[in-house]
Write a protein that holds these residues in place. Structure first.
Motif, short mmCIF file in Angstrom:
data_model
loop_
_atom_site.label_atom_id
_atom_site.label_comp_id
_atom_site.label_asym_id
_atom_site.label_seq_id
_atom_site.Cartn_x
_atom_site.Cartn_y
_atom_site.Cartn_z
N ALA A 5 0.83 -1.20 0.00
CA ALA A 5 0.00 0.00 0.00
C ALA A 5 0.87 1.26 0.00
O ALA A 5 0.60 2.21 -0.75
N LYS A 8 2.08 2.29 -3.26
CA LYS A 8 1.03 2.83 -4.12
C LYS A 8 0.42 4.12 -3.54
O LYS A 8 -0.62 4.57 -3.98
N GLU A 9 1.07 4.68 -2.52
CA GLU A 9 0.62 5.90 -1.85
C GLU A 9 -0.76 5.74 -1.22
O GLU A 9 -1.58 6.65 -1.22
N ILE A 10 -1.02 4.54 -0.68
CA ILE A 10 -2.24 4.26 0.07
C ILE A 10 -1.85 4.25 1.54
O ILE A 10 -0.91 3.54 1.92
N LEU A 26 -8.26 3.01 6.63
CA LEU A 26 -7.54 3.72 5.58
C LEU A 26 -7.75 5.22 5.70
O LEU A 26 -8.78 5.68 6.18
N LEU A 28 -7.90 8.07 3.01
CA LEU A 28 -7.93 8.31 1.58
C LEU A 28 -7.63 9.76 1.24
O LEU A 28 -8.06 10.68 1.94
N LYS A 29 -6.91 9.94 0.14
CA LYS A 29 -6.70 11.27 -0.40
C LYS A 29 -7.94 11.64 -1.20
O LYS A 29 -8.73 10.77 -1.59
N GLN A 32 -8.39 9.69 -4.39
CA GLN A 32 -8.53 8.24 -4.33
C GLN A 32 -9.99 7.86 -4.06
O GLN A 32 -10.69 8.54 -3.31
N ILE A 37 -8.91 1.80 -4.35
CA ILE A 37 -8.00 1.33 -3.29
C ILE A 37 -8.23 -0.14 -3.00
O ILE A 37 -7.28 -0.92 -2.88
N GLN A 40 -6.74 -2.30 -5.71
CA GLN A 40 -5.29 -2.38 -5.62
C GLN A 40 -4.84 -3.27 -4.46
O GLN A 40 -3.92 -4.08 -4.62
N LEU A 41 -5.49 -3.12 -3.30
CA LEU A 41 -5.10 -3.94 -2.13
C LEU A 41 -5.40 -5.41 -2.35
O LEU A 41 -4.58 -6.27 -2.02
#
Length: 79
Positions: A5, A8-10, A26, A28-29, A32, A37, A40-41
């Motif tokens: 994560a 991937k900037e998570i 999490l 989140l930005k 995102q 997310i 990706q995870l």
């Protein structure tokens, strides 16, 4: 999951789980989405589990996920 994560900037604040599921807290930005997310995870963790032969049967996550938003004042309680 946490290391992948970060690449991937998570931002995973906390992670925990049991035999058949995982809970992640999490941050989140604004750029995102939850769906992005989670995809990706799930993808990166599936590849890692499969490459390490962690379990004896083929691994896959269940279809879908649950997401709940948490106000900043409740983050400590959720942790």
């Amino acid at each position: 999951m946490k290391q992948s994560a970060q690449q991937k900037e998570i931002v995973i604040d906390m992670i925990n789980g049991i035999e058949d599921h995982v809970h992640c807290l999490l941050r989140l930005k604004t750029t995102q989405s939850v769906a992005q997310i989670v995809k990706q995870l799930k993808g990166s963790s599936s590849r890692w589990i499969s490459s390490k032969n962690v379990i004896q049967i083929p691994f896959s996550w269940q279809v879908g996920y649950g997401a709940i938003s948490v106000s900043p004042s409740e983050i400590m309680t959720v942790r």
